[in-house]
Design a protein around this motif. Structure first.
Motif, short mmCIF file in Angstrom:
data_model
loop_
_atom_site.label_atom_id
_atom_site.label_comp_id
_atom_site.label_asym_id
_atom_site.label_seq_id
_atom_site.Cartn_x
_atom_site.Cartn_y
_atom_site.Cartn_z
N UNK A 32 -3.92 7.23 -1.74
CA UNK A 32 -3.67 6.09 -1.56
C UNK A 32 -3.74 5.13 -2.49
N UNK A 59 1.37 12.56 0.90
CA UNK A 59 0.95 13.37 1.92
C UNK A 59 1.13 14.78 1.57
N UNK A 82 -7.24 4.05 -4.90
CA UNK A 82 -7.89 2.64 -3.56
C UNK A 82 -8.79 3.83 -2.90
N UNK A 83 -8.68 5.28 -2.66
CA UNK A 83 -8.87 6.32 -2.19
C UNK A 83 -8.22 7.65 -2.37
N UNK A 86 -1.56 21.48 8.78
CA UNK A 86 -1.20 20.38 8.96
C UNK A 86 -0.46 19.41 7.35
N UNK A 87 -0.30 18.21 8.03
CA UNK A 87 0.14 17.58 6.97
C UNK A 87 -1.42 16.99 6.72
N UNK A 122 1.32 3.30 8.24
CA UNK A 122 2.06 3.81 7.75
C UNK A 122 3.70 4.07 7.61
N UNK A 123 4.93 3.71 6.89
CA UNK A 123 6.12 4.41 7.41
C UNK A 123 5.64 5.37 6.32
N UNK A 124 7.47 6.80 6.61
CA UNK A 124 7.24 7.95 5.34
C UNK A 124 8.83 7.64 5.45
N UNK A 125 8.39 8.46 4.62
CA UNK A 125 10.24 9.21 3.59
C UNK A 125 10.20 10.58 4.16
N UNK A 135 1.04 5.22 -0.08
CA UNK A 135 0.27 6.82 -0.12
C UNK A 135 1.10 8.06 -0.38
N UNK A 183 2.54 18.93 3.46
CA UNK A 183 2.27 19.10 3.99
C UNK A 183 2.62 20.98 3.79
N UNK A 186 -3.61 14.09 3.57
CA UNK A 186 -4.00 13.22 3.35
C UNK A 186 -3.66 13.32 2.01
N UNK A 205 0.88 -1.43 0.25
CA UNK A 205 -0.10 0.19 0.27
C UNK A 205 0.52 1.20 -0.65
N UNK A 250 5.11 14.22 1.24
CA UNK A 250 5.79 13.13 1.71
C UNK A 250 5.04 11.96 1.08
#
Lengths: 115, 114
Positions: free
Chosen positions: A48, A35, A55-56, A42-43, A104-107, A33, A37, A45, A31, A91
């Motif tokens: 996805x 995002x 998917x969204x 705010x960060x 979820x793991x972010x860069x 994603x 900022x 979305x 999966x 991100x």
């Protein structure tokens, strides 16, 4: 430890130009994603992606945006014709599973500056 | 709609003193809640997550958070701050209903002074 990598770390572009932001998710994740900022906000979305399709997506993710997994390792975000208001930190994230419980793991992000 | 409010935009503590970062959530259903931390020029790193198994959740680097349904809160604490804890902290909710998106709070910048 596996990590999500994003390139470039900073992208400067002229208004109206196309940009592609690149991400290499963690290798066994399914999966993906994006995002963003905006400075001082705010960060948020954006989108996805699973099984080669969106998917969204949020209201922000309009026709100017597209995502693609061109090969087995990269995940890209394209902005067709950049606007000043697209300037933000973008991100990428990935997760092994989907749904509410997924981690979820972010860069580290790509800072996009539109001039 | 689900949302997250971080009550302090900046928190400043002395090294060795306790840390409290406050977060309130709004959710119609049982939420999944997370705390992420971002150090300068680094990605968002997961500190801990709540998924209804236990109300007191322990995370990395000595942080913990307590889920209080009656107060709709998920405050982050640490008994003794370290200089390396200086960073931006985000409280995050994952909506129920099969969605994948995360909803972020505005963030709290933690400063730690010697």
């Amino acid at each position: 430890e596996p990590e999500v990598t994003q390139t470039p770390s900073h992208q400067v572009t002229q208004m109206g130009q196309e940009v592609i932001l690149r991400c290499v998710p963690i290798s066994n994740h399914l999966y993906f994603y994006w995002y963003r900022q905006i400075l001082g906000q705010k960060v948020e979305f954006l989108v996805s992606f699973y099984n080669n399709e969106i998917s969204e997506k949020s209201e922000i993710f309009d026709d100017q945006f597209s995502v693609e997994r061109p090969d087995g390792s990269n995940f890209t975000l394209k902005i067709r014709s950049t606007k000043l208001e697209d300037s933000a930190m973008y991100f990428c994230a990935s997760s092994e599973a989907g749904g509410q419980l997924a981690i979820q793991y972010f860069g580290a992000g790509t800072r996009l500056s539109v001039l | 709609a689900q949302s997250v409010t971080q009550l302090d935009s900046h928190v400043s503590v002395s090294e060795g003193t306790p840390v409290l970062l406050r977060c309130n959530y709004s959710s119609s259903y049982s939420p999944s809640l997370f705390w992420y931390v971002q150090h300068p020029n680094k990605g968002l790193q997961l500190l801990l997550k709540y998924t209804s198994a236990a109300t007191l959740v322990k995370g990395i680097n000595g942080f913990e958070a307590e889920f209080k349904k009656s107060e709709t809160s998920f405050h982050l604490t640490k008994p003794s701050a370290h200089m390396s804890d200086a960073a931006e902290y985000f409280c995050v909710v994952s909506p129920s209903g099969g969605y994948n998106k995360l909803i972020f709070g505005a963030g709290t910048r933690l400063a730690v002074h010697p």
